[in-house]
Design an enzyme around this catalytic site. Structure first.
Site, PDB file in Angstrom:
ATOM      1  N   HIS A 308       0.858  -1.189   0.000  1.00 33.25           N
ATOM      2  CA  HIS A 308       0.000   0.000   0.000  1.00 33.25           C
ATOM      3  C   HIS A 308       0.890   1.233   0.000  1.00 33.25           C
ATOM      4  O   HIS A 308       1.949   1.251   0.615  1.00 33.25           O
ATOM      5  CB  HIS A 308      -0.899   0.019   1.245  1.00 33.25           C
ATOM      6  CG  HIS A 308      -2.075   0.935   1.112  1.00 33.25           C
ATOM      7  ND1 HIS A 308      -1.994   2.283   1.387  1.00 33.25           N
ATOM      8  CD2 HIS A 308      -3.330   0.707   0.711  1.00 33.25           C
ATOM      9  CE1 HIS A 308      -3.166   2.832   1.171  1.00 33.25           C
ATOM     10  NE2 HIS A 308      -4.005   1.898   0.752  1.00 33.25           N
ATOM     11  N   ASP A 366      -8.073  -4.893  -0.591  1.00 26.45           N
ATOM     12  CA  ASP A 366      -8.521  -5.709  -1.731  1.00 26.45           C
ATOM     13  C   ASP A 366      -8.214  -7.185  -1.588  1.00 26.45           C
ATOM     14  O   ASP A 366      -8.637  -7.988  -2.418  1.00 26.45           O
ATOM     15  CB  ASP A 366      -7.856  -5.183  -3.014  1.00 26.45           C
ATOM     16  CG  ASP A 366      -8.380  -3.794  -3.365  1.00 26.45           C
ATOM     17  OD1 ASP A 366      -7.564  -2.883  -3.558  1.00 26.45           O
ATOM     18  OD2 ASP A 366      -9.612  -3.642  -3.392  1.00 26.45           O
TER      19      ASP A 366
HETATM   20  C1  SDX Z   1      -6.032   0.403  -3.056  1.00 22.57           C
HETATM   21  O1  SDX Z   1      -4.154   4.861  -1.833  1.00 22.57           O
HETATM   22  C2  SDX Z   1      -5.187   4.226  -1.345  1.00 22.57           C
HETATM   23  O2  SDX Z   1      -5.664   4.559  -0.286  1.00 22.57           O
HETATM   24  C3  SDX Z   1      -5.720   3.074  -2.176  1.00 22.57           C
HETATM   25  C4  SDX Z   1      -6.806   2.217  -1.504  1.00 22.57           C
HETATM   26  C5  SDX Z   1      -8.088   3.012  -1.285  1.00 22.57           C
HETATM   27  O3  SDX Z   1      -8.861   2.647  -0.380  1.00 22.57           O
HETATM   28  O4  SDX Z   1      -8.363   3.936  -2.098  1.00 22.57           O
HETATM   29  O5  SDX Z   1      -6.348   1.745  -0.246  1.00 22.57           O
HETATM   30  C6  SDX Z   1      -7.206   1.034  -2.373  1.00 22.57           C
HETATM   31  O6  SDX Z   1      -5.717   0.792  -4.156  1.00 22.57           O
HETATM   32  C7  SDX Z   1      -5.230  -0.648  -2.345  1.00 22.57           C
HETATM   33  C8  SDX Z   1      -3.994  -1.151  -3.166  1.00 22.57           C
HETATM   34  C9  SDX Z   1      -4.459  -2.219  -4.149  1.00 22.57           C
HETATM   35  N1  SDX Z   1      -3.354  -2.556  -5.079  1.00 22.57           N
HETATM   36  C10 SDX Z   1      -2.754  -3.775  -4.990  1.00 22.57           C
HETATM   37  O7  SDX Z   1      -2.996  -4.606  -4.133  1.00 22.57           O
HETATM   38  C11 SDX Z   1      -1.760  -4.043  -6.118  1.00 22.57           C
HETATM   39  C12 SDX Z   1      -0.476  -4.666  -5.544  1.00 22.57           C
HETATM   40  N2  SDX Z   1       0.213  -3.640  -4.785  1.00 22.57           N
HETATM   41  C13 SDX Z   1       1.257  -2.869  -5.404  1.00 22.57           C
HETATM   42  O8  SDX Z   1       1.138  -2.661  -6.759  1.00 22.57           O
HETATM   43  C14 SDX Z   1       1.754  -1.716  -4.559  1.00 22.57           C
HETATM   44  O9  SDX Z   1       1.930  -2.181  -3.300  1.00 22.57           O
HETATM   45  C15 SDX Z   1       0.922  -0.455  -4.510  1.00 22.57           C
HETATM   46  C16 SDX Z   1       0.658   0.086  -5.884  1.00 22.57           C
HETATM   47  C17 SDX Z   1      -0.366  -0.675  -3.813  1.00 22.57           C
HETATM   48  C18 SDX Z   1       1.725   0.582  -3.722  1.00 22.57           C
HETATM   49  O10 SDX Z   1       2.785   0.888  -4.478  1.00 22.57           O
HETATM   50  P1  SDX Z   1       3.934   1.849  -3.888  1.00 22.57           P
HETATM   51  O11 SDX Z   1       3.620   2.471  -2.597  1.00 22.57           O
HETATM   52  O12 SDX Z   1       4.313   2.724  -5.016  1.00 22.57           O
HETATM   53  O13 SDX Z   1       4.983   0.816  -3.515  1.00 22.57           O
HETATM   54  P2  SDX Z   1       6.194   0.610  -4.378  1.00 22.57           P
HETATM   55  O14 SDX Z   1       5.695   0.248  -5.728  1.00 22.57           O
HETATM   56  O15 SDX Z   1       7.095   1.777  -4.206  1.00 22.57           O
HETATM   57  O16 SDX Z   1       6.813  -0.665  -3.679  1.00 22.57           O
HETATM   58  C19 SDX Z   1       7.763  -0.525  -2.702  1.00 22.57           C
HETATM   59  C20 SDX Z   1       8.588  -1.804  -2.869  1.00 22.57           C
HETATM   60  C21 SDX Z   1       9.044  -2.010  -4.306  1.00 22.57           C
HETATM   61  O17 SDX Z   1      10.242  -2.743  -4.238  1.00 22.57           O
HETATM   62  P3  SDX Z   1      11.633  -1.884  -4.433  1.00 22.57           P
HETATM   63  O18 SDX Z   1      11.542  -1.187  -5.758  1.00 22.57           O
HETATM   64  O19 SDX Z   1      11.687  -0.939  -3.265  1.00 22.57           O
HETATM   65  O20 SDX Z   1      12.686  -2.972  -4.398  1.00 22.57           O
HETATM   66  O21 SDX Z   1       7.769  -2.941  -2.552  1.00 22.57           O
HETATM   67  C22 SDX Z   1       7.601  -3.736  -3.711  1.00 22.57           C
HETATM   68  C23 SDX Z   1       7.978  -2.901  -4.912  1.00 22.57           C
HETATM   69  O22 SDX Z   1       8.485  -3.715  -5.939  1.00 22.57           O
HETATM   70  N3  SDX Z   1       6.181  -4.105  -3.762  1.00 22.57           N
HETATM   71  C24 SDX Z   1       5.725  -5.327  -4.018  1.00 22.57           C
HETATM   72  C25 SDX Z   1       4.334  -5.225  -3.904  1.00 22.57           C
HETATM   73  N4  SDX Z   1       3.987  -3.963  -3.608  1.00 22.57           N
HETATM   74  C26 SDX Z   1       5.134  -3.262  -3.528  1.00 22.57           C
HETATM   75  N5  SDX Z   1       6.357  -6.474  -4.331  1.00 22.57           N
HETATM   76  C27 SDX Z   1       5.577  -7.557  -4.519  1.00 22.57           C
HETATM   77  N6  SDX Z   1       4.220  -7.553  -4.436  1.00 22.57           N
HETATM   78  C28 SDX Z   1       3.562  -6.396  -4.131  1.00 22.57           C
HETATM   79  N7  SDX Z   1       2.254  -6.378  -4.045  1.00 22.57           N
END
Ligand code: SDX
Length: 432
Positions: A308, A366
């Site tokens: 998140h 989710d």
């Molecule tokens: C919602 O903002 C809100 O409030 C949204 C929400 C709402 O109520 O409106 O809460 C609803 O959208 C919830 C999120 C649903 N999305 C997912 O579940 C999709 C999977 N999650 C990711 O795509 C990700 O975690 C995000 C998009 C949710 C958050 O992305 P960020 O904050 O930009 O995190 P990031 O991409 O910077 O990740 C940080 C690190 C990265 O690794 P490094 O580059 O630092 O090595 O964590 C890793 C990412 O690769 N990472 C994951 C991961 N999520 C982040 N690795 C594996 N699986 C994941 N799910």
């Protein structure tokens, strides 16, 4: 707002800029950088706006470290236990819990605005039956701006109120019409004597050829899921509604923009993606393979429903939904849900893994919601539509807060330009 400030000094010119610091009720203070460009000739840089406050708001507070979520100051856990979705809608829209009379009046207004113009129903005939419901819903909601010429003054509080009631009341009807179109079944009209969620279930699942009995367990589960999804501060889709709305466009168009933003798998589309992922993993012995893929930088696969932008601890909504799964599934006679078993196993393995621990990746809202939607008989393609129905009140509330703010201006971010410097046109004869 207080007069505390930070001083920023340009090391080359020594020019100092006083950045006023404003302190909140809860959470981090902010630095006002509006004078930075005029003083120092520089912009701030924050792709994805992860460290940028886009506005002042009194609606929802999220503490990502502590896993706290408050709607107008009330903890989500207490609202989930004691309230209902329409009462939460009133709370978000008006800032206070309603009296018995206020809630009755609000409930009556919503119940009597659920029908949509008959010509809107014909819009669905333009879609093939296999159209994704989110595509149909966003298109039809945008079309609402072609109606309702009686309330187009967004700066008139009464017009904003009527808009709020109309869109909250009509979105389930539009969603049900989209679902029925995918089934090739006739549209089921809403009934004013049913509660918000009972009406939705009946419009989804009733058929003219048979009586439809509403399952109270299903209606209650839907109501709770809607409370949990109602608002979430300045998330991607809410910020989209604010930015689109800041141009003064029709509020229905701004909400349609929010629906489109929500559809992405990184945002609200994740609930559908989680079930696809769990079904693709198939059996518990393949979970390790997928956890390894999620950790592999060369593999675009991410664990859907994990991580998140704000929560770096367990999303409080995910905890509530996980806990309600057993009760709802048992109540629906589906206690042996292989999907729930798979999800719980995946969570157990991931939360013990160093990668997820170090990156603070926990289940988000989710991760479990789709398991309940599926148990209610709602198809995966409708999961994000359900999220949109619930979040509509949050979008409307933030849109109203922005429009009513006398300091509100059209949103216009800048950039760090690293494209070509100025160059002269070359006739094609001189190009190599
Ligand atoms: C919602 O903002 C809100 O409030 C949204 C929400 C709402 O109520 O409106 O809460 C609803 O959208 C919830 C999120 C649903 N999305 C997912 O579940 C999709 C999977 N999650 C990711 O795509 C990700 O975690 C995000 C998009 C949710 C958050 O992305 P960020 O904050 O930009 O995190 P990031 O991409 O910077 O990740 C940080 C690190 C990265 O690794 P490094 O580059 O630092 O090595 O964590 C890793 C990412 O690769 N990472 C994951 C991961 N999520 C982040 N690795 C594996 N699986 C994941 N799910």
């Amino acid at each position: 707002m207080t007069d505390k400030h930070f001083t920023l000094t340009d090391p080359e010119s020594g020019t100092e800029t006083k950045l006023n610091r404003y302190d909140p009720t809860l959470g981090p203070s902010v630095l006002d950088i509006t004078s930075l460009y005029s003083d120092q000739g520089v912009f701030t840089y924050d792709p994805g706006f992860g460290a940028t406050a886009s506005c002042t708001s009194q609606v929802t507070y999220v503490d990502g470290e502590a896993g706290v979520l408050l709607y107008r100051g009330y903890p989500i856990e207490q609202l989930a236990e004691h309230s209902n979705y329409l009462e939460v809608c009133y709370l978000l829209l008006h800032g206070e819990l309603p009296s018995r009379e206020e809630l009755a009046e609000f409930d009556k207004s919503i119940r009597t605005h659920t029908m949509i113009n008959e010509s809107l129903l014909r819009f669905f005939n333009g879609f093939h039956n296999d159209a994704h419901p989110m595509a149909m819903v966003s298109g039809v909601v945008a079309s609402l701006s072609a109606f309702y010429h009686d309330t187009t003054d967004i700066y008139n509080p009464e017009h904003r109120d009527i808009f709020a009631h109309r869109i909250i009341a009509k979105l389930p009807t539009i969603a049900a019409a989209a679902y029925k179109h995918t089934l090739g079944q006739p549209f089921i009209y809403p009934k004013n004597d049913l509660s918000y969620c009972s009406n939705l279930l009946r419009m989804f699942f009733a058929v003219p050829a048979d009586e439809y009995e509403i399952d109270p367990v299903a209606a209650e589960a839907l109501d709770l899921l809607f409370i949990l999804h109602a608002d979430h501060e300045q998330n991607c889709s809410t910020s989209t509604v604010r930015l689109a709305g800041s141009s003064g466009t029709s509020p229905y168009s701004a909400i349609a923009a929010g629906i489109s933003a929500l559809w992405g798998p990184a945002h609200g589309g994740a609930n559908e993606a989680v079930i696809n992922m769990l079904e693709e993993i198939g059996t518990a012995d393949r979970i390790d393979e997928y956890v390894a893929r999620a950790k592999d930088k060369n593999d675009p696969f991410r664990l859907m429903g994990f991580g998140h932008r704000v929560y770096k601890s367990y999303d409080p909504r995910a905890a509530i939904i996980r806990n309600m799964c057993h009760r709802v599934l048992a109540g629906l006679g589906q206690q042996d849900s292989p999907l729930l078993e798979q999800a719980l196993k995946l969570e157990e393995i991931a939360l013990k893994d160093e990668y997820f621990i170090e990156k603070n990746l926990y289940p988000n809202v989710d991760f479990y919601s789709g398991i309940i939607y599926q148990a209610l008989g709602i198809p995966k393609s409708m999961f994000t539509v359900m999220f949109a129905i619930a979040r509509c009140v949050g979008w409307v509330t933030h849109w109203c807060e922005m429009v009513a703010d006398p300091n509100s201006r059209i949103g216009r971010p800048r950039q760090l330009y690293n494209g070509p410097a100025k160059r002269d046109y070359l006739p094609v004869s001189e190009r190599n």
